[in-house]
Design a protein around this motif. Structure first.
Motif, mmCIF file in Angstrom:
data_model
loop_
_atom_site.group_PDB
_atom_site.id
_atom_site.type_symbol
_atom_site.label_atom_id
_atom_site.label_comp_id
_atom_site.label_asym_id
_atom_site.label_seq_id
_atom_site.Cartn_x
_atom_site.Cartn_y
_atom_site.Cartn_z
ATOM 1 N N ASP A 1 0.916 -1.174 0.340
ATOM 2 C CA ASP A 1 -0.317 -0.361 0.317
ATOM 3 C C ASP A 1 1.088 1.144 0.305
ATOM 4 O OD1 ASP A 1 -2.190 -1.531 0.281
ATOM 5 O OD2 ASP A 1 -2.437 -1.734 1.851
ATOM 6 N N LYS A 2 1.491 1.342 0.902
ATOM 7 C CA LYS A 2 2.466 2.039 1.139
ATOM 8 C C LYS A 2 3.402 2.586 -0.695
ATOM 9 C CE LYS A 2 6.975 3.984 3.847
ATOM 10 N NZ LYS A 2 7.657 3.679 4.707
ATOM 11 N N HIS A 3 4.282 1.610 -1.160
ATOM 12 C CA HIS A 3 4.619 1.433 -2.251
ATOM 13 C C HIS A 3 4.043 2.027 -3.616
ATOM 14 C CE1 HIS A 3 7.343 0.995 1.370
ATOM 15 N NE2 HIS A 3 8.450 1.940 0.363
ATOM 16 N N VAL B 1 -4.518 9.160 -2.470
ATOM 17 C CA VAL B 1 -5.245 9.659 -1.357
ATOM 18 C C VAL B 1 -5.722 8.360 -1.170
ATOM 19 C CG1 VAL B 1 -7.841 10.306 -1.099
ATOM 20 C CG2 VAL B 1 -6.817 11.551 -2.309
ATOM 21 N N GLU B 2 -5.955 7.609 0.367
ATOM 22 C CA GLU B 2 -5.907 6.816 1.635
ATOM 23 C C GLU B 2 -7.313 6.317 1.004
ATOM 24 O OE1 GLU B 2 -4.382 4.684 2.059
ATOM 25 O OE2 GLU B 2 -1.908 5.510 1.871
ATOM 26 N N PRO B 3 -8.325 5.005 0.482
ATOM 27 C CA PRO B 3 -9.116 4.525 0.452
ATOM 28 C C PRO B 3 -10.394 5.669 2.214
ATOM 29 C CG PRO B 3 -8.165 2.534 0.311
ATOM 30 C CD PRO B 3 -6.714 3.979 1.338
ATOM 31 N N ASP B 4 -9.839 5.328 3.092
ATOM 32 C CA ASP B 4 -10.697 5.621 3.932
ATOM 33 C C ASP B 4 -10.739 7.512 4.740
ATOM 34 O OD1 ASP B 4 -8.070 5.075 4.869
ATOM 35 O OD2 ASP B 4 -8.868 4.570 6.791
ATOM 36 N N THR C 1 1.617 18.081 -1.282
ATOM 37 C CA THR C 1 0.387 16.866 -2.331
ATOM 38 C C THR C 1 0.485 16.104 -1.402
ATOM 39 O OG1 THR C 1 1.643 15.982 -3.765
ATOM 40 C CG2 THR C 1 3.693 16.433 -2.754
ATOM 41 N N LYS C 2 0.195 15.454 -1.744
ATOM 42 C CA LYS C 2 -0.858 14.299 -1.793
ATOM 43 C C LYS C 2 0.239 12.767 -2.099
ATOM 44 C CE LYS C 2 -4.066 14.827 0.292
ATOM 45 N NZ LYS C 2 -4.712 15.397 1.879
ATOM 46 N N LYS C 3 1.315 12.710 -2.756
ATOM 47 C CA LYS C 3 1.926 11.686 -3.380
ATOM 48 C C LYS C 3 2.978 11.515 -1.811
ATOM 49 C CE LYS C 3 2.782 13.405 -8.236
ATOM 50 N NZ LYS C 3 3.293 14.014 -9.357
#
Length: 316
Positions: A67-69, A127-130, A162-164
């Motif tokens: 998930d992180k990468h 962006v994370e799902p939650d 940024t969200k990156k």
């Protein structure tokens, strides 16, 4: 380019372990080579991909690392293998990229509106799902209302972050660490690389925002209106201040005149009072002293007469 493991299993990124297991069993049964004798090659490749995705996502540690990468893996991998397909922002620090300030395809507002829209789209993939995604304001057109469009746009992008994740800048794979201590040291160094990349990217975007704002005709027009209002307010304030000064000076002059007239009136009243006292009780204090002296003389004569009467002799 590899497919996302979540996409392979047909589940959302916030899927539970039960969701993963159900989807895996269903897809494995459908794509097992023995169930597809007429399409063995494709079935074998798809089945292998399904197994690989489930092996990673069913392991909590492997899933957390994936998930992180994830974005870096989907773009070729980490480090030098990463293929950065994000928008090259440096080319937009030039007036040569647009032609005029109209709304046509080559115009200022169309070109930069498209740039900031792409930046927002790139961020949305991280962006994370939650996590609730904040929608970036649109750049607008040449006739957009300042308060409704222009101001919110610059308020958002001037404080852009940024969200990156920038995990593709990491130098170490923590999965290869021999122990936890080494893994923590690897992660500490990786974080420095990620933070540096994020900081540089944020600064680049904010500098581009400043470059665009300086040339935005809508901002220039609004600035002119504000300056005119400020100048008018300053003029009115100066006039009001001058009027107050004049009124205070007039009040002070009237106050001084009233004080002088009141002092003169008191002197007249005092002189009149003295005149009435003199008229009623005498011309001066001298008459009072003479009367007192006359009174004292008569008393002395009466005392002498009494003494003579006591010494009087009938025979004499």
């Amino acid at each position: 380019m590899p497919r996302c493991h979540y996409e392979v299993l047909g589940v959302q990124r916030n899927a539970t372990d039960d969701d993963l297991k159900k989807s895996y069993r269903k897809l494995a049964l459908r794509w097992h080579p023995d169930k597809n004798p007429h399409n063995v090659e494709e079935a074998t490749e798809t089945f292998r991909e399904i197994q690989q995705a489930y092996d990673v996502l069913s392991d909590p540690q492997e899933r957390a690392w994936y998930d992180k990468h994830r974005e870096a893996i989907l773009r070729g991998g980490l480090g030098a293998d990463y293929r950065d397909d994000s928008e090259d922002l440096m080319q937009y620090f030039s007036s040569a990229v647009f032609s005029g300030y109209g709304d046509d395809n080559k115009g200022f507002y169309a070109v930069y509106g498209d740039v900031f829209r792409k930046i927002a789209e790139e961020d949305s993939r991280f962006v994370e799902p939650d996590e609730e995604e904040e929608k970036a304001p649109e750049f607008g057109s040449s006739d957009s209302v300042y308060e409704e469009v222009v101001r919110p746009f610059y308020a958002y992008w001037q404080s852009y972050c940024t969200k990156k994740s920038f995990v593709w800048l990491e130098k170490y794979d923590t999965r290869e660490a021999p122990n936890r201590r080494v893994a923590r040291l690897m992660e500490k160094d990786n974080k420095k690389f990620r933070d540096k990349g994020k900081k540089e990217y944020n600064e680049t975007v904010r500098e581009l925002v400043a470059f665009v704002k300086k040339r935005d005709k809508r901002v220039q027009a609004h600035k002119k209106v504000v300056e005119e209002k400020l100048a008018e307010q300053a003029r009115l304030a100066a006039e009001r201040q001058e009027r107050v000064k004049r009124e205070q000076a007039m009040e002070m002059a009237e106050y001084r005149e009233q004080e002088w007239m009141r002092a003169a009136g008191l002197q007249d009243e005092l002189a009149d009072l003295e005149a009435r006292v003199a008229q009623e009780f005498g011309d001066s204090d001298q008459s009072w002293e003479e009367e007192e002296e006359d009174g004292d003389g008569s008393e002395e004569e009466e005392e002498e007469e009494e003494i003579y009467d006591e010494l009087y002799c009938v025979a004499c």
